[in-house]
Design an enzyme around this catalytic site. Sequence first.
Site, PDB file in Angstrom:
ATOM      1  N   ASP A 164      47.640  -9.189 -70.837  1.00  0.00           N
ATOM      2  CA  ASP A 164      46.999  -9.547 -69.676  1.00  0.00           C
ATOM      3  C   ASP A 164      47.235 -11.265 -69.314  1.00  0.00           C
ATOM      4  O   ASP A 164      46.456 -11.618 -70.333  1.00  0.00           O
ATOM      5  CB  ASP A 164      45.569  -8.935 -69.434  1.00  0.00           C
ATOM      6  CG  ASP A 164      44.919  -9.491 -68.215  1.00  0.00           C
ATOM      7  OD1 ASP A 164      45.274 -10.469 -67.484  1.00  0.00           O
ATOM      8  OD2 ASP A 164      44.038  -8.679 -67.572  1.00  0.00           O
ATOM      9  N   LYS A 187      43.659 -13.954 -58.998  1.00  0.00           N
ATOM     10  CA  LYS A 187      43.116 -15.425 -59.492  1.00  0.00           C
ATOM     11  C   LYS A 187      44.084 -16.236 -59.279  1.00  0.00           C
ATOM     12  O   LYS A 187      44.512 -16.692 -58.069  1.00  0.00           O
ATOM     13  CB  LYS A 187      42.989 -15.085 -60.943  1.00  0.00           C
ATOM     14  CG  LYS A 187      42.229 -13.762 -61.254  1.00  0.00           C
ATOM     15  CD  LYS A 187      40.543 -13.781 -60.739  1.00  0.00           C
ATOM     16  CE  LYS A 187      39.713 -12.861 -61.139  1.00  0.00           C
ATOM     17  NZ  LYS A 187      40.095 -11.539 -60.781  1.00  0.00           N
TER      18      LYS A 187
HETATM   19  N1  PLP Z   1      42.087  -9.164 -65.916  1.00  0.00           N
HETATM   20  C1  PLP Z   1      41.435 -10.252 -65.939  1.00  0.00           C
HETATM   21  C2  PLP Z   1      41.638 -11.147 -67.050  1.00  0.00           C
HETATM   22  C3  PLP Z   1      40.217 -10.398 -64.937  1.00  0.00           C
HETATM   23  O1  PLP Z   1      39.696 -11.491 -65.052  1.00  0.00           O
HETATM   24  C4  PLP Z   1      39.980  -9.503 -63.939  1.00  0.00           C
HETATM   25  C5  PLP Z   1      39.045  -9.911 -62.967  1.00  0.00           C
HETATM   26  O2  PLP Z   1      38.272 -10.637 -63.116  1.00  0.00           O
HETATM   27  C6  PLP Z   1      40.894  -8.493 -63.932  1.00  0.00           C
HETATM   28  C7  PLP Z   1      41.777  -8.275 -64.804  1.00  0.00           C
HETATM   29  C8  PLP Z   1      40.744  -7.350 -62.777  1.00  0.00           C
HETATM   30  O3  PLP Z   1      41.135  -7.852 -61.595  1.00  0.00           O
HETATM   31  P1  PLP Z   1      40.594  -7.477 -59.962  1.00  0.00           P
HETATM   32  O4  PLP Z   1      39.426  -7.938 -59.760  1.00  0.00           O
HETATM   33  O5  PLP Z   1      41.514  -8.162 -59.207  1.00  0.00           O
HETATM   34  O6  PLP Z   1      40.683  -6.062 -60.047  1.00  0.00           O
END
Ligand code: PLP
Length: 385
Positions: A169, A194
């Site tokens: 990620d 983000k």
């Molecule tokens: N991965 C990380 C590192 C995150 O911080 C987040 C959400 O804060 C996600 C995935 C999930 O993303 P989303 O809120 O766009 O569904």
Amino acid sequence: MKFETRSIHISQEPDLSTGAIIPPVHLSTTFYQEIPGRHKGFEYSRTQNPTRRTLEEVLASLEDGNFALAFSSGCAATMAVLSILKTGDEIISSSDIYGGTYRIFEKILRQYGITTNYVFSNDPYEIKDLLNERTKIIWIETPSNPLLKLYSINDIASIKRSNTILVVDNTFATPYFQRPLNHGADIVVHSSTKYLNGHSDVVGGAVITNNEDIYQRIKFYQNAAGAIPSPFDCFLTLRGIKTLSIRMERHFENARKVYNYLKNNRFIKKVYFPDIENDEIYKRQMAGFCGMISFEFGNDYAQTEMFLKSLKIIKNAESLGGIESLICIPSKMTHASLSYEEREKRGITDNLLRLSTGIENAEDIIDDLSKAISLSMRNRLNYEI
Ligand code: PLP
């Protein structure tokens, strides 16, 4: 073409019919077929859409990948990757991950007989000890959320089994500072909500890979399950990506200034930020960090709350990576889906704060923090007297 140029120009030539410099947003849900099956590559917008395709081509290029797929959220992208798994398969995950990803592992996958084991250090040998023939995915966030730990992508890639897929990620670093596919990752996942979009006005996600088989399986799921982003959200994300490089430079610069302030403040107990001069993992796989800093402040929750209430520029809100500075309490917000015991095991204390440093003037951000710290310390003293 270099990264900054690609983020502006890849797949975004002037529109052939009008000469428009900015590609049009294709809102059409369906596309003309002269005879069934004869069309220009688009049939129905859940399956393929021109604006989404442009975004996917840009994302693949920026991550140095061959294939990308865009989703309606980071969680939808995560679910699409995990659709590869079947009952009996296992995941090994870094313990420090976004609370929503933990929730998917524990509250959704576990009920289908897919289990997740967590590693609590960034030592790849801890992962090696857990690896077995059922391990289908190793899932890491680097930098991790919320403690900003770094994991060596290259070391983990070198110890994994041939049938194990390494997923990184890359939401925090973004491809501007780190490209996991070049270090041996099989899949990169993003919450484009983000830094990629960067303006706190689109929820989105992405999956990028070099492996055609993985791509075809996830593409099948994207069409079948249907969690696709709208054309307008794709357009906004494309617009955000054009300034990714300059935003990331400024986020990182501001975060370093804020870190220097926080680490020298006697009321701040602990600050989480990598040692960028000496950290070997940082030097090997990252060209910079991001705007994230976590720190512990307050002797009790009331004091931490007073601090948050006293901030004027920095807003208490979920999410991160936007141009504006945001702060949150992971234990009550982003990581509330973990029980107290699970949070304690991971070091997510009740007075841990996660700051997403925006691109405002750093002096204003520091001034805001400084005033809020003084105010909450003063109130505390008055209360004690
Ligand atoms: N991965 C990380 C590192 C995150 O911080 C987040 C959400 O804060 C996600 C995935 C999930 O993303 P989303 O809120 O766009 O569904």
